[in-house]
Scaffold this active site. Structure first.
Site, PDB file in Angstrom:
ATOM      1  N   ASP A   1       1.868 -24.677 -22.361  1.00  0.00           N
ATOM      2  CA  ASP A   1       1.728 -24.525 -20.908  1.00  0.00           C
ATOM      3  C   ASP A   1       0.752 -25.574 -20.361  1.00  0.00           C
ATOM      4  O   ASP A   1       0.535 -25.654 -19.150  1.00  0.00           O
ATOM      5  CB  ASP A   1       1.339 -23.092 -20.513  1.00  0.00           C
ATOM      6  CG  ASP A   1       0.017 -22.652 -21.099  1.00  0.00           C
ATOM      7  OD1 ASP A   1      -0.578 -23.407 -21.886  1.00  0.00           O
ATOM      8  OD2 ASP A   1      -0.435 -21.531 -20.769  1.00  0.00           O
ATOM      9  N   SER A   2       0.214 -26.412 -21.257  1.00  0.00           N
ATOM     10  CA  SER A   2      -0.543 -27.590 -20.815  1.00  0.00           C
ATOM     11  C   SER A   2       0.333 -28.480 -19.931  1.00  0.00           C
ATOM     12  O   SER A   2      -0.176 -29.353 -19.230  1.00  0.00           O
ATOM     13  CB  SER A   2      -1.040 -28.395 -22.022  1.00  0.00           C
ATOM     14  OG  SER A   2       0.005 -28.619 -22.948  1.00  0.00           O
TER      15      SER A   2
ATOM     16  N   ASP B   1       5.090 -21.603 -25.352  1.00  0.00           N
ATOM     17  CA  ASP B   1       3.940 -20.857 -24.830  1.00  0.00           C
ATOM     18  C   ASP B   1       4.390 -19.784 -23.843  1.00  0.00           C
ATOM     19  O   ASP B   1       5.204 -20.070 -22.939  1.00  0.00           O
ATOM     20  CB  ASP B   1       2.997 -21.819 -24.086  1.00  0.00           C
ATOM     21  CG  ASP B   1       1.745 -22.126 -24.873  1.00  0.00           C
ATOM     22  OD1 ASP B   1       1.443 -21.405 -25.846  1.00  0.00           O
ATOM     23  OD2 ASP B   1       1.063 -23.095 -24.506  1.00  0.00           O
TER      24      ASP B   1
ATOM     25  N   LYS C   1       3.920 -18.394 -28.468  1.00  0.00           N
ATOM     26  CA  LYS C   1       2.464 -18.374 -28.635  1.00  0.00           C
ATOM     27  C   LYS C   1       1.836 -17.674 -27.443  1.00  0.00           C
ATOM     28  O   LYS C   1       2.297 -17.849 -26.312  1.00  0.00           O
ATOM     29  CB  LYS C   1       1.923 -19.804 -28.733  1.00  0.00           C
ATOM     30  CG  LYS C   1       0.394 -19.870 -28.818  1.00  0.00           C
ATOM     31  CD  LYS C   1      -0.112 -21.225 -29.256  1.00  0.00           C
ATOM     32  CE  LYS C   1      -0.196 -22.264 -28.160  1.00  0.00           C
ATOM     33  NZ  LYS C   1      -1.069 -21.893 -27.038  1.00  0.00           N
TER      34      LYS C   1
ATOM     35  N   GLU D   1      -2.213 -16.318 -25.861  1.00  0.00           N
ATOM     36  CA  GLU D   1      -3.665 -16.452 -25.982  1.00  0.00           C
ATOM     37  C   GLU D   1      -4.327 -15.073 -25.944  1.00  0.00           C
ATOM     38  O   GLU D   1      -3.916 -14.219 -25.143  1.00  0.00           O
ATOM     39  CB  GLU D   1      -4.215 -17.293 -24.819  1.00  0.00           C
ATOM     40  CG  GLU D   1      -3.653 -18.699 -24.769  1.00  0.00           C
ATOM     41  CD  GLU D   1      -4.172 -19.498 -23.575  1.00  0.00           C
ATOM     42  OE1 GLU D   1      -5.092 -19.030 -22.868  1.00  0.00           O
ATOM     43  OE2 GLU D   1      -3.644 -20.602 -23.345  1.00  0.00           O
TER      44      GLU D   1
ATOM     45  N   GLU E   1      -8.910 -23.149 -30.851  1.00  0.00           N
ATOM     46  CA  GLU E   1      -9.213 -24.243 -29.921  1.00  0.00           C
ATOM     47  C   GLU E   1     -10.687 -24.199 -29.524  1.00  0.00           C
ATOM     48  O   GLU E   1     -11.227 -23.131 -29.186  1.00  0.00           O
ATOM     49  CB  GLU E   1      -8.331 -24.124 -28.659  1.00  0.00           C
ATOM     50  CG  GLU E   1      -8.659 -25.207 -27.624  1.00  0.00           C
ATOM     51  CD  GLU E   1      -7.652 -25.320 -26.501  1.00  0.00           C
ATOM     52  OE1 GLU E   1      -6.642 -24.585 -26.509  1.00  0.00           O
ATOM     53  OE2 GLU E   1      -7.884 -26.152 -25.600  1.00  0.00           O
TER      54      GLU E   1
HETATM   55  O1  KIV Z   1      -0.731 -25.585 -23.998  1.00  0.00           O
HETATM   56  C1  KIV Z   1      -1.051 -26.282 -24.964  1.00  0.00           C
HETATM   57  O2  KIV Z   1      -0.757 -27.470 -25.049  1.00  0.00           O
HETATM   58  C2  KIV Z   1      -1.799 -25.640 -26.036  1.00  0.00           C
HETATM   59  C3  KIV Z   1      -2.401 -26.524 -27.067  1.00  0.00           C
HETATM   60  C4  KIV Z   1      -3.569 -27.210 -26.519  1.00  0.00           C
HETATM   61  C5  KIV Z   1      -2.720 -25.783 -28.311  1.00  0.00           C
HETATM   62  O3  KIV Z   1      -1.933 -24.451 -26.051  1.00  0.00           O
END
Ligand code: KIV
Length: 300
Positions: free
Chosen positions: A45-46, A84, A114, A116, A183
């Protein structure tokens, strides 16, 4: 070429083979990174920051994640692709989390998701895993909690918060996570978590002792000259390369050097008419003159 699975990653930890993970957001990058040997490609989600230009990951929606996952899974052949779960797609209830994780798998084509957070998501992770969707955890600096953390700051620097992260890591493994991103934590804490868990840890700003490493592809490629945190190593200067290439193109256009003969089409005969008489040629007849390539409808 064997497809990487969550089982391959577990065996990597057992064999002491480092896991190479990188983010991608579209098919072209996914293909390059897959060809380069990525074990795992994360549709992070970056993308809210590096693709969409937001200041955080919080505005990213489920529909956007599905769209980018679809693109990446078309480009990646060997790597395991992780999607994500964006902010507010799994926090409200385990039921919503299962549905949204299911969308990333069924519509986006990813092999796992994934999310968090620590033990507060125990029931959520168990519910997703029960639906046969593998889950990667993410602890330490968790960007979706930027407001709670008071910024993007290293986590687990004192004994109390470090202990909490270790406890969370153990809880995530017990809940069924197959791997864990660590992280923005001190390398000594990452070492202890890595030694304690049997699932692979994948670090970003977490030191060398993790079982694998992940970076945002735009960061390792040097796409943004203004962003250079301590944990990022640039392996290329694509900002400079792309800018230089574009400047070269613009200069040649302005000076009338492009397109040259090599990049222009020729015809045997050109019959010119002064008005526009109705053509009696069929579309197929016109198309036969110049075969159209598959890319953007541009003749090749
Ligand atoms: O969203 C993302 O790119 C991430 C990585 C930094 C692990 O969660």
């Amino acid at each position: 070429m064997d497809k990487v699975t969550i089982h391959t990653l577990k065996r990597s930890k057992e064999a002491g083979r480092k896991v190479c993970m990188v983010t991608a957001y579209d098919a072209t990058f996914a293909r390059i990174l897959d060809d380069a040997g990525a074990d795992v490609i994360l549709v992070g989600d970056s993308l809210g920051m590096v693709v969409q230009g937001h200041g955080s990951t919080l505005p990213v929606t489920m529909d956007q994640m599905v769209y980018h996952c679809q693109a990446v899974t078309r480009g990646a052949k060997r790597a395991h692709v992780v999607g994500d779960l964006p902010f507010m797609s799994y926090q409200a209830s385990p039921e919503e989390a299962v549905r949204n994780a299911g969308r990333l798998v069924a519509e986006g084509g990813v092999g796992s998701v994934k999310l968090e957070g620590g033990q507060e998501f125990d029931a959520t992770i168990r519910a997703i895993v029960r639906a046969s969707i593998p889950v990667m955890g993410h602890l330490g600096l968790t960007p979706q909690s930027v407001h709670k953390m008071g910024g993007y700051v290293v986590q687990g620097r004192d004994e109390e918060t470090a202990q909490r992260i270790l406890n969370d890591a153990i809880a995530l493994e017990e809940a069924g996570c197959y791997a864990l991103v660590l992280e923005g934590v001190p390398l000594e804490l990452a070492r202890q978590v890595t030694e304690r868990l049997s699932i692979p840890t994948i670090g970003i700003g977490a030191g060398v002792h993790c079982d694998g490493q992940v970076l945002v592809c735009y960061d390792l490629l040097g796409m943004n000259p203004d962003f250079k945190p301590k944990f990022v190593k640039r392996y290329a200067n694509l900002y400079g390369d792309i800018r230089g290439a574009a400047e070269g193109f613009f200069q040649e256009v302005r000076e009338g050097q492009f397109p040259d003969e090599e990049h222009s089409f020729k015809s045997k005969t050109i019959r010119l008419v002064s008005s526009n008489p109705p053509s009696n040629r069929t579309t197929q007849e016109r198309d036969r003159d110049e075969e159209t390539g598959p890319l953007y409808g541009v003749p090749v």
